[in-house]
Each structure stands twice: as C-alpha cells, then as structure tokens.
Design a protein around this motif. Structure first.
Motif, PDB file in Angstrom:
ATOM      1  N   VAL A  56       1.116  -1.111  -0.269  1.00 39.42           N
ATOM      2  CA  VAL A  56       0.123  -0.482  -0.074  1.00 39.42           C
ATOM      3  C   VAL A  56       0.845   1.176   0.284  1.00 39.42           C
ATOM      4  CG1 VAL A  56      -0.120   0.188   2.181  1.00 39.42           C
ATOM      5  CG2 VAL A  56      -2.140   1.104   0.582  1.00 39.42           C
ATOM      6  N   GLU A  57       1.838   1.086   0.993  1.00 45.08           N
ATOM      7  CA  GLU A  57       3.021   2.315   0.502  1.00 45.08           C
ATOM      8  C   GLU A  57       3.721   2.506  -0.417  1.00 45.08           C
ATOM      9  OE1 GLU A  57       2.585   4.820   2.703  1.00 45.08           O
ATOM     10  OE2 GLU A  57       1.002   3.932   3.865  1.00 45.08           O
ATOM     11  N   LYS A  58       3.868   1.523  -1.190  1.00 40.32           N
ATOM     12  CA  LYS A  58       4.734   1.531  -2.163  1.00 40.32           C
ATOM     13  C   LYS A  58       3.930   1.344  -3.220  1.00 40.32           C
ATOM     14  CE  LYS A  58       9.063  -0.183  -3.576  1.00 40.32           C
ATOM     15  NZ  LYS A  58      10.401   0.324  -3.309  1.00 40.32           N
ATOM     16  N   ALA A  59       2.854   0.535  -3.497  1.00 42.61           N
ATOM     17  CA  ALA A  59       2.125   1.190  -4.938  1.00 42.61           C
ATOM     18  C   ALA A  59       0.649   2.436  -4.721  1.00 42.61           C
ATOM     19  CB  ALA A  59       1.462  -0.210  -5.562  1.00 42.61           C
ATOM     20  N   GLY A  60       0.849   2.496  -4.119  1.00 39.93           N
ATOM     21  CA  GLY A  60      -0.515   3.978  -3.376  1.00 39.93           C
ATOM     22  C   GLY A  60      -1.593   3.130  -3.773  1.00 39.93           C
ATOM     23  N   ARG A  61      -2.941   3.752  -2.894  1.00 38.98           N
ATOM     24  CA  ARG A  61      -4.299   2.339  -2.662  1.00 38.98           C
ATOM     25  C   ARG A  61      -4.670   2.619  -3.947  1.00 38.98           C
ATOM     26  NH1 ARG A  61      -0.705   4.377   1.282  1.00 38.98           N
ATOM     27  NH2 ARG A  61      -1.769   5.946   2.904  1.00 38.98           N
ATOM     28  N   ARG A  62      -5.570   4.087  -4.281  1.00 39.35           N
ATOM     29  CA  ARG A  62      -5.961   4.031  -5.989  1.00 39.35           C
ATOM     30  C   ARG A  62      -5.340   2.630  -7.281  1.00 39.35           C
ATOM     31  NH1 ARG A  62      -6.687   6.167 -11.539  1.00 39.35           N
ATOM     32  NH2 ARG A  62      -8.487   7.338 -11.521  1.00 39.35           N
ATOM     33  N   SER A  63      -4.038   2.442  -7.672  1.00 40.88           N
ATOM     34  CA  SER A  63      -4.043   1.687  -8.056  1.00 40.88           C
ATOM     35  C   SER A  63      -3.547   0.108  -7.148  1.00 40.88           C
ATOM     36  CB  SER A  63      -2.606   2.015  -8.679  1.00 40.88           C
ATOM     37  OG  SER A  63      -1.452   1.853  -6.864  1.00 40.88           O
ATOM     38  N   LEU A  64      -3.886   0.566  -6.304  1.00 39.74           N
ATOM     39  CA  LEU A  64      -3.940  -1.331  -5.759  1.00 39.74           C
ATOM     40  C   LEU A  64      -5.698  -1.827  -5.783  1.00 39.74           C
ATOM     41  CD1 LEU A  64      -1.283  -1.154  -2.916  1.00 39.74           C
ATOM     42  CD2 LEU A  64      -1.617  -2.624  -4.637  1.00 39.74           C
TER      43      LEU A  64
ATOM     44  N   THR B  30      -4.434   8.759  -2.681  1.00 42.70           N
ATOM     45  CA  THR B  30      -4.421   9.811  -1.188  1.00 42.70           C
ATOM     46  C   THR B  30      -2.928   9.699  -0.823  1.00 42.70           C
ATOM     47  OG1 THR B  30      -5.049   7.521  -0.368  1.00 42.70           O
ATOM     48  CG2 THR B  30      -7.122   9.444  -1.143  1.00 42.70           C
ATOM     49  N   LYS B  31      -2.029   8.643  -1.097  1.00 48.29           N
ATOM     50  CA  LYS B  31      -1.227   7.901  -0.537  1.00 48.29           C
ATOM     51  C   LYS B  31      -0.278   9.203  -0.729  1.00 48.29           C
ATOM     52  CE  LYS B  31       3.206   6.231  -2.610  1.00 48.29           C
ATOM     53  NZ  LYS B  31       3.982   5.593  -3.402  1.00 48.29           N
ATOM     54  N   GLY B  32       0.565   9.698   0.404  1.00 50.53           N
ATOM     55  CA  GLY B  32       1.959  10.748   0.486  1.00 50.53           C
ATOM     56  C   GLY B  32       1.072  12.319   0.648  1.00 50.53           C
ATOM     57  N   LYS B  33      -0.439  12.673   0.139  1.00 43.43           N
ATOM     58  CA  LYS B  33      -0.902  13.539   0.772  1.00 43.43           C
ATOM     59  C   LYS B  33      -2.004  13.574   1.709  1.00 43.43           C
ATOM     60  CE  LYS B  33      -2.422  12.910  -4.605  1.00 43.43           C
ATOM     61  NZ  LYS B  33      -3.137  13.147  -5.665  1.00 43.43           N
ATOM     62  N   SER B  34      -2.294  14.913   1.830  1.00 39.97           N
ATOM     63  CA  SER B  34      -2.982  15.405   2.939  1.00 39.97           C
ATOM     64  C   SER B  34      -3.960  15.769   3.159  1.00 39.97           C
ATOM     65  CB  SER B  34      -2.198  17.293   3.589  1.00 39.97           C
ATOM     66  OG  SER B  34      -2.440  17.684   2.818  1.00 39.97           O
ATOM     67  N   PHE B  35      -5.058  16.075   4.155  1.00 35.93           N
ATOM     68  CA  PHE B  35      -6.534  15.496   3.645  1.00 35.93           C
ATOM     69  C   PHE B  35      -6.903  16.933   2.908  1.00 35.93           C
ATOM     70  CE2 PHE B  35     -10.763  18.169   5.274  1.00 35.93           C
ATOM     71  CZ  PHE B  35     -11.377  17.488   4.229  1.00 35.93           C
ATOM     72  N   GLU B  36      -5.691  17.807   2.922  1.00 39.09           N
ATOM     73  CA  GLU B  36      -6.309  19.775   1.962  1.00 39.09           C
ATOM     74  C   GLU B  36      -6.096  19.423   0.623  1.00 39.09           C
ATOM     75  OE1 GLU B  36      -4.455  19.607   5.125  1.00 39.09           O
ATOM     76  OE2 GLU B  36      -6.222  19.989   5.545  1.00 39.09           O
ATOM     77  N   GLU B  37      -5.079  18.469  -0.098  1.00 37.68           N
ATOM     78  CA  GLU B  37      -4.714  18.121  -0.965  1.00 37.68           C
ATOM     79  C   GLU B  37      -5.817  17.271  -2.082  1.00 37.68           C
ATOM     80  OE1 GLU B  37       0.160  18.406  -1.233  1.00 37.68           O
ATOM     81  OE2 GLU B  37      -0.581  16.845  -0.144  1.00 37.68           O
ATOM     82  N   ILE B  38      -6.029  16.468  -0.924  1.00 33.24           N
ATOM     83  CA  ILE B  38      -7.489  15.620  -0.783  1.00 33.24           C
ATOM     84  C   ILE B  38      -8.422  15.909  -1.752  1.00 33.24           C
ATOM     85  CG2 ILE B  38      -8.403  13.758  -1.214  1.00 33.24           C
ATOM     86  CD1 ILE B  38      -5.895  12.631   1.004  1.00 33.24           C
ATOM     87  N   ALA B  39      -8.789  17.103  -0.356  1.00 30.97           N
ATOM     88  CA  ALA B  39      -9.918  17.652  -0.615  1.00 30.97           C
ATOM     89  C   ALA B  39     -10.089  19.381  -2.011  1.00 30.97           C
ATOM     90  CB  ALA B  39     -10.121  18.649   0.406  1.00 30.97           C
ATOM     91  N   ALA B  40      -8.791  19.679  -2.029  1.00 33.70           N
ATOM     92  CA  ALA B  40      -8.764  20.320  -3.589  1.00 33.70           C
ATOM     93  C   ALA B  40      -8.775  19.702  -4.769  1.00 33.70           C
ATOM     94  CB  ALA B  40      -7.036  21.265  -3.268  1.00 33.70           C
ATOM     95  N   VAL B  41      -8.452  18.265  -4.767  1.00 32.33           N
ATOM     96  CA  VAL B  41      -8.566  17.503  -6.118  1.00 32.33           C
ATOM     97  C   VAL B  41     -10.371  17.610  -6.073  1.00 32.33           C
ATOM     98  CG1 VAL B  41      -8.670  15.429  -6.538  1.00 32.33           C
ATOM     99  CG2 VAL B  41      -7.046  16.070  -5.534  1.00 32.33           C
ATOM    100  N   PHE B  42     -11.462  17.085  -5.064  1.00 29.02           N
ATOM    101  CA  PHE B  42     -12.554  17.208  -5.377  1.00 29.02           C
ATOM    102  C   PHE B  42     -13.106  18.344  -5.337  1.00 29.02           C
ATOM    103  CE2 PHE B  42     -12.759  13.655  -3.019  1.00 29.02           C
ATOM    104  CZ  PHE B  42     -12.721  12.886  -3.231  1.00 29.02           C
ATOM    105  N   ARG B  43     -12.313  19.695  -5.377  1.00 31.34           N
ATOM    106  CA  ARG B  43     -12.802  20.862  -5.534  1.00 31.34           C
ATOM    107  C   ARG B  43     -12.644  21.359  -7.137  1.00 31.34           C
ATOM    108  NH1 ARG B  43     -11.370  22.348  -0.190  1.00 31.34           N
ATOM    109  NH2 ARG B  43      -9.237  23.163  -1.213  1.00 31.34           N
ATOM    110  N   ARG B  44     -11.361  20.665  -7.876  1.00 31.26           N
ATOM    111  CA  ARG B  44     -11.030  20.962  -8.151  1.00 31.26           C
ATOM    112  C   ARG B  44     -12.022  20.177  -9.592  1.00 31.26           C
ATOM    113  NH1 ARG B  44      -6.143  20.758  -7.740  1.00 31.26           N
ATOM    114  NH2 ARG B  44      -5.803  19.001  -8.505  1.00 31.26           N
ATOM    115  N   LYS B  45     -12.332  19.415  -9.362  1.00 28.76           N
ATOM    116  CA  LYS B  45     -13.255  17.960 -10.418  1.00 28.76           C
ATOM    117  C   LYS B  45     -14.842  18.911 -10.571  1.00 28.76           C
ATOM    118  CE  LYS B  45     -10.846  14.138  -9.594  1.00 28.76           C
ATOM    119  NZ  LYS B  45     -10.999  12.662  -9.268  1.00 28.76           N
ATOM    120  N   LYS B  46     -14.874  19.590  -8.678  1.00 26.20           N
ATOM    121  CA  LYS B  46     -16.414  20.265  -9.115  1.00 26.20           C
ATOM    122  C   LYS B  46     -15.927  20.927  -9.623  1.00 26.20           C
ATOM    123  CE  LYS B  46     -19.105  21.647  -5.177  1.00 26.20           C
ATOM    124  NZ  LYS B  46     -19.288  21.382  -4.105  1.00 26.20           N
TER     125      LYS B  46
END
Length: 168
Positions: A7-15, A134-150
C-alpha cells in the motif's frame, strides 16, 4: 501482511483498481469454468484457480484499501461518522451476499458470477473516474482535488451553456 508494504509502495488507488480488475477477470473465469464444467472435466481446475485468484485480488485491493481511503478522505471532524457508515455498508453487504448467495446461485446456475462481474465493472469505473490517489497527500490536497473536479465540471457546463446560447 504483504498489503502493509504494497500500500505504501504502489499507492491506494492503483491497488484498489488492480484488485477490482483482478476480481472482475476472476469472476469471468469462474463463470466460464462453471458453464463449461459439464463438457470439460478440467474446467474444475480453472474454477478453483479463479476462486483463489478472486480471494487474492480481494485481499490486494477491495478488502483493505477502503479502510485506508475512508480515513484519508475525511477531515478529523466527520471522519468517525464516515468510518462508521463505511463499516456498516461493508458488513451489511457482506451479510446480504452471505445470506442470498445460495438462492441467487440456484436461480442463475453457473452464471451467478456474471452479477459479480457486472458490479465489479461498475465499481472499477466509479473508482477510476471518481476516487483520487491519497498516498502521500494531506487532507487539504485531497479536498483540493475534489474541489477542482467540481469546479471543472461546473465550468464545462457553463461553457456548454454559453456555446448553446451563441448558436441560438
């Protein structure tokens, strides 16, 4: 045990996506194996391998990854409620599948896993289109991704509206 390192090597989404796709392929292989079992005795081995692969791919992706992602998608305030809802949904779906599988198998026969394959395809497409890494990203970075998509979706809709009004 391996999942901790993967999970730390490959990332959550890809796994998660790899697990869903592996389960989808395994479900199709199980369907083929069960459908052709009466014609070819060796299809029982195909079905057995497909079942083992289904479980392995579940343990690589859809088993543990949702617990990581739910904890990382929500800020500290709503996180406990989100984890409670996710846990309830997980166990409720497990219960429903466990209680209904035999009846559905009796109804569908060797094609019972087509239902799972169809659902896995929907889950894969949803995760591919909507779930961020979400690997290596803070909550704020993840929330920014959702805001950008919206924001992008809203901007595209407004652009289409402007183009439509210019033609009229």
């Amino acid at each position: 045990f391996l999942q901790v390192f993967l999970v730390e090597k490959a990332g959550r989404r890809s796994l998660f996506l790899a697990g869903l796709m592996g389960m989808l392929i395994s479900a199709v292989a199980m369907t083929v194996g069960l459908a052709l079992l009466s014609q070819f005795a060796w299809m029982s081995y195909v079905s057995m391998v497909a079942i083992f692969l289904f479980v392995i791919f579940f343990e690589v992706g859809p088993g543990p990854i949702p617990w990581f992602i739910v904890a990382e998608l929500f800020s500290q305030g709503p996180r406990p409620a989100a984890i409670a809802v996710a846990g309830f949904c997980n166990w409720a779906c497990n219960f429903i599948v466990g209680m209904c599988f035999q009846y559905i198998a009796d109804l569908c026969g060797p094609y019972v896993f087509v239902i799972f394959a169809a659902l896995l395809l929907v889950f894969f497409l949803f995760a591919y289109l909507k779930v961020p890494e979400t690997k290596g990203k803070s909550f704020e970075e993840i929330a920014a991704v959702f805001r950008r998509k919206k924001f992008l979706a809203k901007a595209m809709t407004e652009l289409e509206d402007l183009q439509g009004s210019e033609k009229a």
